[in-house]
Write an enzyme that holds these catalytic residues in place. Structure first.
Site, short mmCIF file in Angstrom:
data_model
loop_
_atom_site.label_atom_id
_atom_site.label_comp_id
_atom_site.label_asym_id
_atom_site.label_seq_id
_atom_site.Cartn_x
_atom_site.Cartn_y
_atom_site.Cartn_z
N ASP A 1 0.69 -1.26 0.05
CA ASP A 1 -0.12 -0.09 -0.10
C ASP A 1 0.69 1.35 -0.01
O ASP A 1 0.66 2.13 0.80
CB ASP A 1 -1.06 0.08 1.14
CG ASP A 1 -1.54 -1.41 1.46
OD1 ASP A 1 -2.64 -1.52 0.67
OD2 ASP A 1 -1.31 -2.05 1.99
N HIS B 1 3.10 4.34 9.29
CA HIS B 1 3.10 2.95 8.93
C HIS B 1 4.56 2.43 8.47
O HIS B 1 4.44 1.25 8.38
CB HIS B 1 2.09 3.00 7.75
CG HIS B 1 0.75 3.39 7.99
ND1 HIS B 1 0.01 2.91 8.89
CD2 HIS B 1 -0.20 4.25 7.40
CE1 HIS B 1 -1.15 3.39 9.27
NE2 HIS B 1 -1.39 4.08 8.08
N ASP C 1 -4.66 9.30 14.10
CA ASP C 1 -5.11 9.09 13.01
C ASP C 1 -6.15 7.58 12.88
O ASP C 1 -5.92 6.98 13.94
CB ASP C 1 -3.70 8.46 12.12
CG ASP C 1 -3.93 8.10 10.63
OD1 ASP C 1 -3.84 9.17 9.78
OD2 ASP C 1 -4.49 7.42 10.06
N HIS D 1 -6.14 4.99 11.21
CA HIS D 1 -5.32 4.10 10.83
C HIS D 1 -4.35 3.63 11.84
O HIS D 1 -3.50 4.68 12.48
CB HIS D 1 -4.93 3.89 9.41
CG HIS D 1 -5.55 4.01 8.36
ND1 HIS D 1 -5.87 5.36 7.88
CD2 HIS D 1 -6.02 2.96 7.53
CE1 HIS D 1 -6.63 5.35 6.87
NE2 HIS D 1 -7.06 3.86 6.71
N ASP E 1 -7.98 11.69 9.11
CA ASP E 1 -8.92 10.95 8.45
C ASP E 1 -9.86 10.50 9.71
O ASP E 1 -10.72 9.63 9.40
CB ASP E 1 -8.23 9.79 7.78
CG ASP E 1 -6.99 9.17 8.56
OD1 ASP E 1 -6.75 9.57 9.74
OD2 ASP E 1 -6.03 8.38 7.95
N TYR F 1 -8.08 12.88 4.33
CA TYR F 1 -8.29 12.55 2.73
C TYR F 1 -9.67 13.38 2.40
O TYR F 1 -9.95 13.38 1.04
CB TYR F 1 -8.34 11.34 2.45
CG TYR F 1 -7.14 10.27 2.91
CD1 TYR F 1 -5.81 10.62 2.37
CD2 TYR F 1 -7.14 9.69 4.01
CE1 TYR F 1 -4.76 10.22 2.76
CE2 TYR F 1 -6.02 8.92 4.46
CZ TYR F 1 -4.93 9.36 3.94
OH TYR F 1 -3.66 8.70 4.60
#
Length: 511
Positions: free
Chosen positions: A87, A130, A167, A169, A260, A300
């Site tokens: 990703d 990440h 975040d 994620h 996000d 986003y």
């Protein structure tokens, strides 16, 4: 977050260009800061590239040398290089941009730790949380915040770093970096959905609390449903993060500031409005003597992203926090919680366990039985399936009101003092006043922060007052540091309309 195409053709690569992690994320954020007059109020910190030595604080030499070659690769070679990782998109210029992103975070840390600025935020691309020691992942090349934490410890002698990752994620790269390090407390809330949401890692669950000497210094709050609201975000701060953070007593707070998690974002699908980030930032600014460095991660929806960035900047600049909105009272999940936090690290972690279990509707009996692993799990998705799911998503536009306007008064603090007492610097003297003595009781400081975080703040935010009144009597046993924290925390309410009455003994007489 979707995989690039597996084909090697240039046309196919262009068609699969990322549709959400786009340059406009930075341009709309900066334009909003300019429009709201916030850029002129900030100190602009020159950006530098992170050096090899900086990057090697977190990443392996083999990985760094591999990324160094990307500017000289053909598009076909870049596609093949990209497919090693999960990703992420590589571009001939991404190495340069990634060095600038990490370097910006380091410049911010330098300026905050040397006292040149009180706090700050770095707007950067690509994001970082990440990225792992030897792998790019999730749009991230170098782990900006992890590098900043190691740098702060090495160069500035920082002993304890709190990393708050809001975040949507899970920042597995940060967790892996510090999971055995008791000098870094990592907190992350993230959309999880019982390991079905990206990055789909077992290690993202609530019971992964670190290992070896770092056990208890990693806190995961996995959201197992979407649509979490302002109340939920505040509840987690009050009942999970802040009790442990105050015990940890950090010297520096780093924020993986991913927006996000705000309303309207296609990745998060949460319902928290941008103004909630003003309150979260304010609560963190009471830690580490206000040394807070926020670094942009995700976000986003270009509208909620820009609004959230502005809300964060205004709070860092010291503007009064807005009146909290969309608070429907304590979360039902919070009301079912009946666990006592004793402000000991072990107890606090157990407290987090129970609290997060309620939030996630997740029973320990339901946990997968396979062993925990820090090995990266590469998510393989069929492009046809991904595109079909995207087409079936509800495309109805989500609308929310603009955040309330925030105005900083020209005189921030006024004091009323007896005759002959000098006015402190930075304050404006009010008309002299000699109030009658106020009645009060001795207050034991034992557990005061527990009461404030677990009771006073939740009730205060629900009540949403127009004025906060604090009274301190001469026989009050609250220490100066706790009293300062109490004032700072409660200034998040009532747009900082705070009145403090202090009755002091002087030469044996009440004044």
């Amino acid at each position: 977050k979707t995989h690039p195409s597996k084909t090697h053709s240039d046309d196919s690569m262009n068609k699969r260009a990322c549709k959400i992690e786009v340059p406009e994320r930075l341009t709309v954020s900066h334009e909003a800061l300019v429009k709201n007059g916030l850029v002129d109020r900030c100190v602009s910190v020159p950006v530098r590239e992170a050096t090899d030595a900086d990057i090697l604080l977190v990443h392996s030499e083999e990985y760094l040398e591999a990324v160094k070659k990307t500017p000289f690769m053909t598009l076909e070679d870049l596609m093949e290089f990209t497919q090693q990782y999960g990703d992420v998109y590589f571009h001939p210029n991404i190495y340069h941009c990634a060095k600038l992103a990490a370097g910006a975070a380091l410049q911010l840390v330098d300026n905050v730790m040397t006292g040149k600025v009180r706090n700050g935020m770095a707007l950067v691309r690509p994001p970082g949380h990440h990225s792992m020691r030897s792998a790019a992942n999730g749009f991230c090349v170098f782990n900006n915040v992890s590098i900043a934490a190691q740098y702060a410890k090495q160069k500035h002698g920082v002993e304890r770093v709190l990393i708050v990752d809001w975040d949507v994620h899970h920042g597995q790269g940060v967790q892996y970096c510090f999971e055995d390090d008791p000098s870094v407390l990592y907190f992350s809330w993230h959309r999880y959905e019982h390991q079905k949401f990206w990055p789909q890692l077992r290690e993202s669950d609530y019971d992964c609390v670190g290992k070896a000497k770092g056990a208890g210094f990693n806190i995961n709050v996995p959201w197992n449903k979407v649509g979490m609201q302002n109340t939920d975000y505040l509840s987690v701060f009050f009942h999970v993060l802040l009790p442990v953070a105050y015990e940890f007593c950090p010297d520096l707070v780093l924020v993986c500031a991913g927006f996000d998690a705000a309303i309207g974002d296609p990745e998060g699908e949460m319902c928290a409005t941008p103004d909630i980030f003003a309150h979260l930032t304010h609560l963190l600014m009471n830690l580490a003597d206000g040394k807070v460095c926020a670094v942009l991660e995700g976000g986003y929806n270009l509208t909620s992203l820009a609004q959230s960035v502005c809300q964060t900047f205004q709070t860092l600049l010291g503007d009064p926090t807005p009146l909290p909105v969309n608070l429907d009272g304590p979360s039902a999940l919070v009301l079912t919680l009946k666990v006592d936090c004793k402000f000991l690290r072990i107890s606090a972690v157990l407290y987090c366990f129970h609290f997060i279990k309620y939030l996630s509707h997740f029973s320990p009996a339901d946990l997968p039985t396979f062993e925990l692993s820090t090995k990266r799990i590469k998510v393989v998705e069929e492009e046809e399936r991904t595109e079909k799911v995207e087409e079936e998503k509800n495309t109805e536009e989500i609308v929310w009101p603009d955040p309330p306007k925030r105005v900083s008064p020209c005189v921030r603090t006024a004091v009323v003092l007896p005759d002959g007492v000098d006015c402190p610097d930075g304050c404006k003297r009010f008309t002299d006043l000699h109030p009658d003595p106020l009645l009060g009781k001795k207050l034991d400081t034992s557990g005061i922060m527990q009461a404030v975080l677990g009771l006073v703040l939740p009730l205060g935010y629900q009540y949403n007052p127009d004025l906060v009144l604090l009274v301190r009597m001469p026989d009050c046993r609250i220490s100066e540091s706790v009293w300062q924290q109490l004032i700072g925390i409660l200034q998040g309410l009532a747009q900082e309309h705070t009145l403090v009455l202090m009755q002091v003994k002087q030469f044996g007489q009440l004044q």
